[in-house]
Motif scaffolding. Sequence first.
Motif, PDB file in Angstrom:
ATOM      1  N   UNK A  87     -17.443   1.066 -24.859  1.00  0.00           N
ATOM      2  CA  UNK A  87     -18.441   1.820 -24.128  1.00  0.00           C
ATOM      3  C   UNK A  87     -19.575   0.786 -23.381  1.00  0.00           C
ATOM      4  N   UNK A  88     -19.857  -0.262 -24.095  1.00  0.00           N
ATOM      5  CA  UNK A  88     -20.848  -1.173 -23.321  1.00  0.00           C
ATOM      6  C   UNK A  88     -20.105  -1.754 -22.034  1.00  0.00           C
ATOM      7  N   UNK A 130     -21.012   1.000 -19.494  1.00  0.00           N
ATOM      8  CA  UNK A 130     -22.309   0.524 -19.006  1.00  0.00           C
ATOM      9  C   UNK A 130     -22.299  -0.427 -18.206  1.00  0.00           C
ATOM     10  N   UNK A 131     -21.519  -1.595 -18.478  1.00  0.00           N
ATOM     11  CA  UNK A 131     -21.666  -2.742 -17.702  1.00  0.00           C
ATOM     12  C   UNK A 131     -20.525  -2.786 -16.425  1.00  0.00           C
ATOM     13  N   UNK A 143     -26.692  -6.979 -26.063  1.00  0.00           N
ATOM     14  CA  UNK A 143     -25.835  -6.475 -25.382  1.00  0.00           C
ATOM     15  C   UNK A 143     -24.329  -6.409 -26.134  1.00  0.00           C
ATOM     16  N   UNK A 144     -23.279  -6.518 -25.657  1.00  0.00           N
ATOM     17  CA  UNK A 144     -22.118  -6.416 -26.180  1.00  0.00           C
ATOM     18  C   UNK A 144     -21.552  -7.308 -27.209  1.00  0.00           C
ATOM     19  N   UNK A 145     -22.330  -8.488 -27.447  1.00  0.00           N
ATOM     20  CA  UNK A 145     -22.139  -9.591 -28.300  1.00  0.00           C
ATOM     21  C   UNK A 145     -22.825  -9.180 -29.752  1.00  0.00           C
ATOM     22  N   UNK A 146     -21.912  -9.278 -30.798  1.00  0.00           N
ATOM     23  CA  UNK A 146     -22.601  -8.892 -31.819  1.00  0.00           C
ATOM     24  C   UNK A 146     -22.397  -7.428 -32.236  1.00  0.00           C
ATOM     25  N   UNK A 169     -22.073   5.300 -39.867  1.00  0.00           N
ATOM     26  CA  UNK A 169     -23.383   5.571 -39.312  1.00  0.00           C
ATOM     27  C   UNK A 169     -24.095   4.469 -38.843  1.00  0.00           C
ATOM     28  N   UNK A 170     -24.501   4.469 -37.673  1.00  0.00           N
ATOM     29  CA  UNK A 170     -25.107   3.004 -36.983  1.00  0.00           C
ATOM     30  C   UNK A 170     -25.817   3.401 -35.723  1.00  0.00           C
ATOM     31  N   UNK A 171     -26.930   2.578 -35.644  1.00  0.00           N
ATOM     32  CA  UNK A 171     -27.777   2.818 -34.396  1.00  0.00           C
ATOM     33  C   UNK A 171     -27.640   1.394 -33.590  1.00  0.00           C
ATOM     34  N   UNK A 172     -27.674   1.891 -32.231  1.00  0.00           N
ATOM     35  CA  UNK A 172     -27.539   0.623 -31.328  1.00  0.00           C
ATOM     36  C   UNK A 172     -28.781   0.812 -30.209  1.00  0.00           C
ATOM     37  N   UNK A 173     -29.385  -0.437 -30.009  1.00  0.00           N
ATOM     38  CA  UNK A 173     -30.327  -0.515 -28.719  1.00  0.00           C
ATOM     39  C   UNK A 173     -29.597  -1.537 -27.967  1.00  0.00           C
ATOM     40  N   UNK A 174     -29.163  -1.030 -26.403  1.00  0.00           N
ATOM     41  CA  UNK A 174     -28.508  -1.874 -25.756  1.00  0.00           C
ATOM     42  C   UNK A 174     -29.263  -1.795 -24.242  1.00  0.00           C
ATOM     43  N   UNK A 175     -29.202  -3.046 -23.829  1.00  0.00           N
ATOM     44  CA  UNK A 175     -29.803  -3.115 -22.532  1.00  0.00           C
ATOM     45  C   UNK A 175     -29.038  -2.901 -21.393  1.00  0.00           C
ATOM     46  N   UNK A 176     -29.420  -2.360 -20.437  1.00  0.00           N
ATOM     47  CA  UNK A 176     -28.422  -1.891 -19.126  1.00  0.00           C
ATOM     48  C   UNK A 176     -29.189  -2.173 -18.051  1.00  0.00           C
TER      49      UNK A 176
END
Length: 258
Positions: free
Chosen positions: A29-30, A34-35, A17-20, A251-258
């Motif tokens: 954005x998160x 998203x939230x 999630x947004x933490x970290x 450049x960074x890639x994220x996987x976010x739970x929604x």
Amino acid sequence: MLYQQRKYLQFLSKASNQHGVHSPFVYLLITKCFYKKTDKNLWKNFLNIKQQLLDNKKEIKVTDFGAGSKIFKSNNRKVSKIVKVAGISNKKATLLIKIIAYFKPKKILEIGTSLGLGTSAIKTGNNSAKILTLEGCPETSKVAQELFDKNNFTTTKIITGDFSKTLSTVTQNEEFDCIYFDGNHTKKATLNYFEECIKKVHNNSFFIFDDIYWNKEMQDSWETIKNHTKVTVTIDLFYFGIVFFRKEQAKEHFKIRV
């Protein structure tokens, strides 16, 4: 279906999630998109439009240029049935509305109109946006046009025809703030569309890819897109893959739970 279920469990084990998240752009954005709760009036408006399609019992003959349906065995399909089993889910519609409402893109391209339900979610997110949407099937295009006319989508235009011919014509003279990819779910087609569209992006443009876990081909496409030199930030929501081209971002890639 089992493939997607397995991939979803793998996704959950790696997503956060947004933490970290140390990028201020992604953190906002998160937390702010998203939230954030969906506006009740916007959601009510979308559901009203969806109901219009659910009430449509007309049978049409679908011309499929893409990877084909995992559900339908015949090309003769009722509009209401298409909406129930193959239309954009409420989960994804909610996300799409929130993303469009957050960024407020003015010029949007959608690749894959279908019956116009995804287009309606985009329009709900930003009613003033100018939307150009491409559809391959003449019959579904007609249904979508009727829906747009009924709901006064005056700034939405459908172009009907094979994407391999219509897309290059559209991108020749247009630059888009947002492009929503919801068409042919094959690796070759997805990457061809991506390469064609990336020619016309600006620093704040963003792409939304539907069904990045549809099959292994789509996953391979997503990995190729992430590694493109022009791509800076990507966000994997499982339901969607979002791509940004902001030069000021590392450049960074994220996987976010929604």
